[in-house]
Design a protein around this motif. Structure first.
Motif, PDB file in Angstrom:
ATOM      1  N   THR A 302       0.841  -1.194   0.000  1.00 50.89           N
ATOM      2  CA  THR A 302       0.000   0.000   0.000  1.00 50.89           C
ATOM      3  C   THR A 302       0.875   1.243   0.000  1.00 50.89           C
ATOM      4  O   THR A 302       1.871   1.313   0.720  1.00 50.89           O
ATOM      5  CB  THR A 302      -0.910   0.022   1.240  1.00 50.89           C
ATOM      6  N   ILE A 303       0.500   2.222  -0.811  1.00 54.83           N
ATOM      7  CA  ILE A 303       1.213   3.493  -0.849  1.00 54.83           C
ATOM      8  C   ILE A 303       0.267   4.587  -0.362  1.00 54.83           C
ATOM      9  O   ILE A 303      -0.882   4.679  -0.804  1.00 54.83           O
ATOM     10  CB  ILE A 303       1.717   3.825  -2.261  1.00 54.83           C
ATOM     11  N   ALA A 304       0.760   5.384   0.563  1.00 59.77           N
ATOM     12  CA  ALA A 304       0.041   6.551   1.038  1.00 59.77           C
ATOM     13  C   ALA A 304       1.004   7.728   1.046  1.00 59.77           C
ATOM     14  O   ALA A 304       2.181   7.584   0.710  1.00 59.77           O
ATOM     15  CB  ALA A 304      -0.516   6.298   2.446  1.00 59.77           C
ATOM     16  N   TRP A 305       0.495   8.899   1.406  1.00 56.77           N
ATOM     17  CA  TRP A 305       1.374  10.063   1.492  1.00 56.77           C
ATOM     18  C   TRP A 305       1.280  10.650   2.882  1.00 56.77           C
ATOM     19  O   TRP A 305       0.188  10.797   3.447  1.00 56.77           O
ATOM     20  CB  TRP A 305       1.003  11.119   0.446  1.00 56.77           C
ATOM     21  N   ARG A 310       6.450   9.960   0.851  1.00 58.44           N
ATOM     22  CA  ARG A 310       5.679   8.803   0.393  1.00 58.44           C
ATOM     23  C   ARG A 310       5.834   7.702   1.440  1.00 58.44           C
ATOM     24  O   ARG A 310       6.932   7.434   1.919  1.00 58.44           O
ATOM     25  CB  ARG A 310       6.227   8.314  -0.960  1.00 58.44           C
ATOM     26  N   ILE A 311       4.736   7.052   1.800  1.00 62.40           N
ATOM     27  CA  ILE A 311       4.754   5.989   2.805  1.00 62.40           C
ATOM     28  C   ILE A 311       4.336   4.683   2.134  1.00 62.40           C
ATOM     29  O   ILE A 311       3.238   4.584   1.589  1.00 62.40           O
ATOM     30  CB  ILE A 311       3.779   6.280   3.975  1.00 62.40           C
ATOM     31  N   LYS A 316       4.612  -6.487   6.829  1.00 58.39           N
ATOM     32  CA  LYS A 316       5.502  -6.480   7.990  1.00 58.39           C
ATOM     33  C   LYS A 316       6.305  -5.196   8.163  1.00 58.39           C
ATOM     34  O   LYS A 316       6.901  -4.990   9.217  1.00 58.39           O
ATOM     35  CB  LYS A 316       6.482  -7.659   7.893  1.00 58.39           C
ATOM     36  N   HIS A 317       6.336  -4.331   7.144  1.00 60.91           N
ATOM     37  CA  HIS A 317       7.272  -3.217   7.191  1.00 60.91           C
ATOM     38  C   HIS A 317       6.634  -1.934   6.665  1.00 60.91           C
ATOM     39  O   HIS A 317       5.695  -1.963   5.872  1.00 60.91           O
ATOM     40  CB  HIS A 317       8.519  -3.534   6.364  1.00 60.91           C
ATOM     41  N   ILE A 318       7.188  -0.801   7.118  1.00 61.16           N
ATOM     42  CA  ILE A 318       6.779   0.516   6.663  1.00 61.16           C
ATOM     43  C   ILE A 318       8.026   1.274   6.223  1.00 61.16           C
ATOM     44  O   ILE A 318       9.030   1.305   6.943  1.00 61.16           O
ATOM     45  CB  ILE A 318       6.062   1.306   7.778  1.00 61.16           C
ATOM     46  N   TYR A 319       7.960   1.880   5.048  1.00 67.04           N
ATOM     47  CA  TYR A 319       9.070   2.660   4.513  1.00 67.04           C
ATOM     48  C   TYR A 319       8.586   4.081   4.237  1.00 67.04           C
ATOM     49  O   TYR A 319       7.434   4.291   3.876  1.00 67.04           O
ATOM     50  CB  TYR A 319       9.587   2.068   3.201  1.00 67.04           C
ATOM     51  N   PHE A 320       9.471   5.045   4.376  1.00 70.96           N
ATOM     52  CA  PHE A 320       9.169   6.389   3.893  1.00 70.96           C
ATOM     53  C   PHE A 320      10.276   6.809   2.934  1.00 70.96           C
ATOM     54  O   PHE A 320      11.421   6.345   3.051  1.00 70.96           O
ATOM     55  CB  PHE A 320       9.005   7.390   5.043  1.00 70.96           C
ATOM     56  N   GLY A 321       9.944   7.650   1.981  1.00 74.64           N
ATOM     57  CA  GLY A 321      10.936   8.063   1.005  1.00 74.64           C
ATOM     58  C   GLY A 321      10.375   9.031   0.002  1.00 74.64           C
ATOM     59  O   GLY A 321       9.263   9.554   0.146  1.00 74.64           O
ATOM     60  N   HIS A 322      11.162   9.256  -1.032  1.00 68.08           N
ATOM     61  CA  HIS A 322      10.754  10.143  -2.122  1.00 68.08           C
ATOM     62  C   HIS A 322      11.679   9.872  -3.297  1.00 68.08           C
ATOM     63  O   HIS A 322      12.797   9.386  -3.125  1.00 68.08           O
ATOM     64  CB  HIS A 322      10.863  11.614  -1.711  1.00 68.08           C
ATOM     65  N   ALA A 338      12.047   1.136  11.424  1.00 68.92           N
ATOM     66  CA  ALA A 338      12.104  -0.004  12.329  1.00 68.92           C
ATOM     67  C   ALA A 338      13.520  -0.538  12.502  1.00 68.92           C
ATOM     68  O   ALA A 338      13.907  -0.952  13.600  1.00 68.92           O
ATOM     69  CB  ALA A 338      11.182  -1.114  11.830  1.00 68.92           C
ATOM     70  N   ASP A 339      14.305  -0.546  11.421  1.00 63.68           N
ATOM     71  CA  ASP A 339      15.688  -1.029  11.552  1.00 63.68           C
ATOM     72  C   ASP A 339      16.710   0.078  11.305  1.00 63.68           C
ATOM     73  O   ASP A 339      17.877  -0.197  11.089  1.00 63.68           O
ATOM     74  CB  ASP A 339      15.945  -2.235  10.630  1.00 63.68           C
TER      75      ASP A 339
END
Length: 369
Positions: A302-305, A310-311, A316-322, A338-339
């Motif tokens: 799933t992608i959200a903002w 961008r999230i 199992k994991h959550i990333y943020f970036g652009h 998380a890591d």
């Protein structure tokens, strides 16, 4: 890749920094061939694990005409990766009581971005930072004028114009405008020079220790910056950092930086210093990386903002970036709180995404837990 298409970055098993370095080492020998096959002159990268940089390296050349090698001190245009850095400033202004995320921006300024749509009076900083203002297109033109296509907060629609609008409001609050230096941009929009670059430098860049980043081109930066190249590998003219151009595009895409410096910014989001006059509180940082509006949803991805970021969520994991793309430059940054890990990849080519779409997922698989 345009700004509405995102790399799918999936994790592998948990790795220590030493294991990560070993896993990444084989990619080092593959990158030169990847650059040749995609006709990309240069690439620079920074990878960190447990908030410590474990791989910092340049590949290829800064300029095909000169043959100067890319190294870890080479500066690239961050393009749209500039937006989260501006978002950091906006959230600091909110902490200081100069702005509110949910107060209409017309409360703070007399300027009217649009005259004929009352919905402009409902657009807030939260809407702008999460690309849910309803403003379209990304950048206006004579054939595609600026307008509000949906109610603020209703749906996601990427908008550089929104960031320009919020930048102009911020300038009205804390900046200065030079009415003697003005010009016309897309569709005849009039913009006058401001001190945006200096404000960002003093309020964000310097306090966060980003010593190889900025918006105003100084002699040192001019020597160290990579040259842009087109898809055929031909050198393009260098971009400009004139005050009038920064007044239009600074928040949306005006940052010059290195992967190492941008990694410092990512690590500041994950492992922040204590809140002070320049550093955000833990609550603000948490809000920054909290989904505000959904972009796309699948069973496993799933992608959200968030607010500037961008999230991406997996089971199992959550990333943020652009990511970012200016003429002759393409780049991406990604991090996992998380890591305490992430990476920054920057290229000086319109073909850069051909490298990034192969290299970024490989680094992610070897890095993130």
């Amino acid at each position: 890749m345009n700004r509405r298409t995102f790399l799918r970055l999936l994790p592998a098993a948990s790795l220590s920094p030493t294991q990560s370095q070993s896993q990444l080492k084989d990619l080092e020998t593959q990158i030169p061939a990847l650059l040749r096959s995609t006709n990309v002159p240069g690439l620079s990268l920074a990878v960190f694990k447990n908030s410590r940089i474990i791989w910092l390296q340049g590949f290829g050349v800064t300029d095909r005409a000169s043959g100067t090698p890319v190294d870890s001190n080479t500066l690239f245009e961050a393009a749209s990766m500039s937006k989260p850095v501006f978002a950091y400033l906006v959230l600091k202004l909110c902490e200081q009581g100069m702005l509110s995320l949910d107060t209409p921006l017309t409360t703070y300024t007399n300027r009217r971005l649009l005259e004929d749509d009352p919905r402009i009076n409902r657009i807030t900083a939260r809407h702008i930072l999460s690309h849910s203002s309803g403003l379209v297109p990304d950048w206006r033109s004579s054939d595609d004028p600026l307008r509000i296509a949906s109610d603020p907060g209703e749906r996601w629609s990427y908008s550089g114009e929104g960031y320009y609008y919020l930048q102009s409001v911020v300038n009205d609050l804390i900046g200065h405008t030079d009415p003697k230096q003005c010009g016309q941009f897309e569709a005849g929009v009039k913009v006058c020079a401001t001190d945006f670059g200096e404000s960002m430098q003093s309020r964000v860049i310097t306090p966060l220790g980003m010593t190889s980043s900025g918006y105003v081109l100084n002699p040192d930066f001019a020597k160290r910056r990579a040259r842009p190249h087109d898809a055929n590998g031909n050198p393009l003219p260098y971009g400009t950092s004139r005050a009038i151009d920064l007044a239009r595009y600074g928040a949306a895409g005006g940052l010059l930086t290195t992967p190492a410096d941008y990694a410092k910014f990512l690590m500041q989001i994950i492992d922040p210093r204590p809140q002070d006059d320049h550093h955000l509180s833990a609550d603000s940082l948490r809000e920054m990386t909290t989904p505000q509006i959904e972009v796309s949803k699948a069973a496993d991805y799933t992608i959200a903002w968030g607010l500037g970021w961008r999230i991406a969520r997996t089971p199992k994991h959550i990333y943020f970036g652009h990511d970012g793309a200016n003429p002759g430059f393409q780049c991406i940054a990604e991090a996992c709180a998380a890591d305490h890990s992430g990476f920054v990849l920057m290229t000086n080519s319109d073909n850069g995404m051909k490298v990034l779409e192969k290299l970024a997922p490989e680094i992610s698989k070897r890095l993130h837990s």
